[in-house]
Write an enzyme that holds these catalytic residues in place. Structure first.
Site, PDB file in Angstrom:
ATOM      1  N   THR A  38     -12.613  -3.455  42.867  1.00  0.00           N
ATOM      2  CA  THR A  38     -10.936  -3.807  42.806  1.00  0.00           C
ATOM      3  C   THR A  38     -10.863  -4.971  43.379  1.00  0.00           C
ATOM      4  O   THR A  38     -10.090  -6.017  42.623  1.00  0.00           O
ATOM      5  CB  THR A  38     -10.502  -2.668  43.872  1.00  0.00           C
ATOM      6  OG1 THR A  38     -10.697  -1.320  43.289  1.00  0.00           O
ATOM      7  CG2 THR A  38      -8.921  -2.977  43.623  1.00  0.00           C
ATOM      8  N   CYS A  78     -12.290   7.583  39.520  1.00  0.00           N
ATOM      9  CA  CYS A  78     -12.033   7.665  41.011  1.00  0.00           C
ATOM     10  C   CYS A  78     -10.745   7.986  41.405  1.00  0.00           C
ATOM     11  O   CYS A  78     -10.138   7.799  42.362  1.00  0.00           O
ATOM     12  CB  CYS A  78     -12.551   6.190  41.710  1.00  0.00           C
ATOM     13  SG  CYS A  78     -11.534   4.920  40.622  1.00  0.00           S
ATOM     14  N   SER A 131     -20.221  -3.587  41.503  1.00  0.00           N
ATOM     15  CA  SER A 131     -19.826  -2.500  42.536  1.00  0.00           C
ATOM     16  C   SER A 131     -21.014  -1.852  43.167  1.00  0.00           C
ATOM     17  O   SER A 131     -22.063  -1.972  42.612  1.00  0.00           O
ATOM     18  CB  SER A 131     -18.968  -1.506  41.962  1.00  0.00           C
ATOM     19  OG  SER A 131     -18.816  -0.445  42.822  1.00  0.00           O
ATOM     20  N   ALA A 132     -21.233  -1.904  44.374  1.00  0.00           N
ATOM     21  CA  ALA A 132     -22.527  -1.121  44.899  1.00  0.00           C
ATOM     22  C   ALA A 132     -22.213   0.350  45.118  1.00  0.00           C
ATOM     23  O   ALA A 132     -23.230   1.170  44.741  1.00  0.00           O
ATOM     24  CB  ALA A 132     -22.409  -1.642  46.585  1.00  0.00           C
ATOM     25  N   HIS A 133     -20.982   1.242  45.288  1.00  0.00           N
ATOM     26  CA  HIS A 133     -21.165   2.407  45.685  1.00  0.00           C
ATOM     27  C   HIS A 133     -21.436   3.293  44.428  1.00  0.00           C
ATOM     28  O   HIS A 133     -21.676   4.462  44.507  1.00  0.00           O
ATOM     29  CB  HIS A 133     -19.893   2.914  46.199  1.00  0.00           C
ATOM     30  CG  HIS A 133     -18.478   3.120  45.240  1.00  0.00           C
ATOM     31  ND1 HIS A 133     -18.234   4.338  44.734  1.00  0.00           N
ATOM     32  CD2 HIS A 133     -17.842   2.068  44.853  1.00  0.00           C
ATOM     33  CE1 HIS A 133     -17.414   4.146  43.848  1.00  0.00           C
ATOM     34  NE2 HIS A 133     -16.906   2.872  44.082  1.00  0.00           N
TER      35      HIS A 133
END
Lengths: 365, 365
Positions: B53, B304, B181-183
């Site tokens: 984001t 999400c 992004s990591a997650h």
């Protein structure tokens, strides 16, 4: 935090989602509640952010953008704010806002009459920190908030260094926005919070999804939120008294045992964990390096950015010169320090300062 | 990540700081290098953020603000972008920018001629995602980036869902900014990255300290950076093939075994981990709840944020109606899924859909 990395790791969701997401959301809201209650706020007046930098960006830009058409384009900050507030104010200046950077006195206190006089009917926000990041001076938030309330101007305070270390109660003080941080109290990095009093006009800073009451987008970092809440829970009044005793010892011993030392900031109204001393005629950087070789981590210049050799704007702000700024050393105490560490640190710094002065061209021989 | 919570936990610092800070900085830079090399970028072209984001906010607002005086106030995004890009574009609209929301075809592909025609000499940025968050459609980034290069317009792509799952090489593709992004790849939440090609004009979004090459303020979250780099390292081509096989199985079985099913998105050009199917005449929310009771976490609506009952803008964007949007279910596969899970999921969803259709007023009996 560990169970929230491995067991309850789903993205927080609502009653329309899967149950793993609902469990995750419960952990998030419980953490939010603990943090809110520490400042006597309602649970829905606290949002999670990525840290105190984002909290202050959100507070300043959010309120400035929300009120620029309705009220005006003037904001007020103190000259010795930490970079998140200071540089956000400067960014707003580049966007056409006018900013008053309030002077402070020799101990770092904002002049209350100066504040009162600076507020105009165009003023949308005052942002004055609670405890200073370098010199530890604690502002008179009660008097400041009363002036803002009387003049009907919103007040933000950066409480990064004071949160849980000093009392702060939004039921008693008319403060509208408060920046809070986790890593400054042994919590994880990458998370902070912002208190936003109900009905405060604020434009979203981080756009995207509808998380955090639609005030801050981004998938919630639940392990860190849980860690933040736990960190808050672990700070006790007894611990704060212990930090204060260590702070007082280092200040008293340095002032009595080492010649030509100046205490930066207020002797009495200061953060319990902070001491900041200038050892004249020597460089703070040299002291930092020598202390490091002996196993002590101290810093010079700003709290989290001793990366440039630029003079501290805080020491300059309280009327110090370059020599005083460059010789300043900040000692910060934490949960894992003991009084013996303080005595050892004093001994080390006495020796280091004496040696450095022997080779300093500035020192009186 | 654990050693960076407990052993090397200092704030990253420079050669002027204490050695614990220097060790911390090394871990940070090593992590940055691993992530950069995954897309063939230089180490100093990648900054850490608090997540995708923030990466997309930084890319869109940063470039728009940097070029609005010099070039113009027009940006272009696709209609089916995820909320960080979509809502940042809308926020820029409220700040006086004009935004073109490009239509997509029935599979979600941006029309290349439409893009070419939309670019004017006032256009400062095109932002088109790599892989879609809901329907998994993978855009033709090569063609898109060539149009932007030819027209001399900067290009940002949100690669939140494609990073490491699909090849992406900034030496080969003239893309200027990439959100990562990591997650989404089993890494920690609260961290993401933004690739910024050298010399790209960009105004700082997160103001404060001078971290991340003075492009993003905030104390660095080193445990998460290390975790992000590890997550990148753990994704293998073999794993991506395995995800693709599970995706293909669920799509093929659903289309052949269950009547009145529509695949949303492209059959071939789609994210390896994503399947999205509409089971007509039934509600996606009901399917989600029933699947949850049987131990399967699936989602409906956006990736999400299945928290509102609003129809998915993605399904509507590809020409679906409300009924198709509300009956859509997204299956996402990860490292810990096995082919047996897929078969069990298919069996479960067949039964659930059959039962729900028995009570649905919309279903053909």
């Amino acid at each position: 935090m560990k169970p929230y990395f491995f067991d309850t790791y789903a993205v927080a969701t609502s009653e329309f989602g899967y149950s793993m997401g609902i469990d995750a959301k419960e952990a998030l809201e419980k953490s939010r509640g603990s943090i809110a209650s520490k400042i006597a706020a309602n649970w829905d007046e606290v949002i999670f952010t990525s840290g105190s930098t984002e909290s202050s960006n959100t507070a300043l830009k959010g309120v400035a953008w929300a009120l620029k058409e309705k009220k005006g384009k003037h904001i007020i900050v103190s000259k010795i704010e930490d970079f998140p507030v200071l540089n956000t104010a400067k960014a707003l200046e580049r966007q056409g806002f006018s900013v008053t950077f309030l002077d402070v006195d020799a101990e770092g206190f904002v002049n209350l009459e100066g504040l009162r006089n600076a507020i105009t009917k165009e003023t949308v926000l005052v942002s004055i920190q609670h405890g200073n990041q370098e010199i530890g001076t604690v502002q008179d938030l009660k008097a400041i908030s009363e002036i803002c309330e009387e003049k009907d101007v919103l007040l933000h305070t950066d409480a990064t260094h004071s949160f849980t270390r000093l009392p702060l109660n939004v039921k008693e003080l008319p403060v509208d926005l408060i920046t809070m941080s986790a890593h400054t109290i042994h919590g994880p990095r990458g998370i902070g919070a912002l208190y936003i009093r109900k009905d405060t006009p604020i434009t979203k800073f981080m756009d995207g999804g509808f998380q955090e009451f639609n005030l801050r987008a981004g998938v919630e970092d639940i392990p860190s939120a849980v860690g933040f809440a736990k960190a808050v829970e672990l700070v006790t009044e007894e611990e704060n008294m212990r930090l204060k005793a260590m702070r007082d010892r280092i200040i008293d011993k340095a002032l009595s045992d080492i010649p030509d030392v100046t205490l930066n900031g207020s002797r009495e109204k200061r953060l319990p964990q902070n001491a900041n001393l200038t050892f004249h005629y020597v460089e703070g950087e040299s002291i930092t390096l020598h202390m490091d070789m002996r196993g002590f981590a101290v810093s010079t210049g700003s709290a989290c950015f001793s990366r440039s050799l630029e003079a501290s704007h805080v020491i300059m702000g309280i009327g110090g010169d370059h020599e005083r700024a460059h010789g300043s050393v900040r000692f910060t105490f934490g949960r894992y320090n003991r009084m013996e560490d303080v005595d050892a640190a004093i001994e080390a710094i006495s020796e280091i300062v004496a040696k450095l002065r022997e080779i300093s061209p500035l020192a009186k021989k």
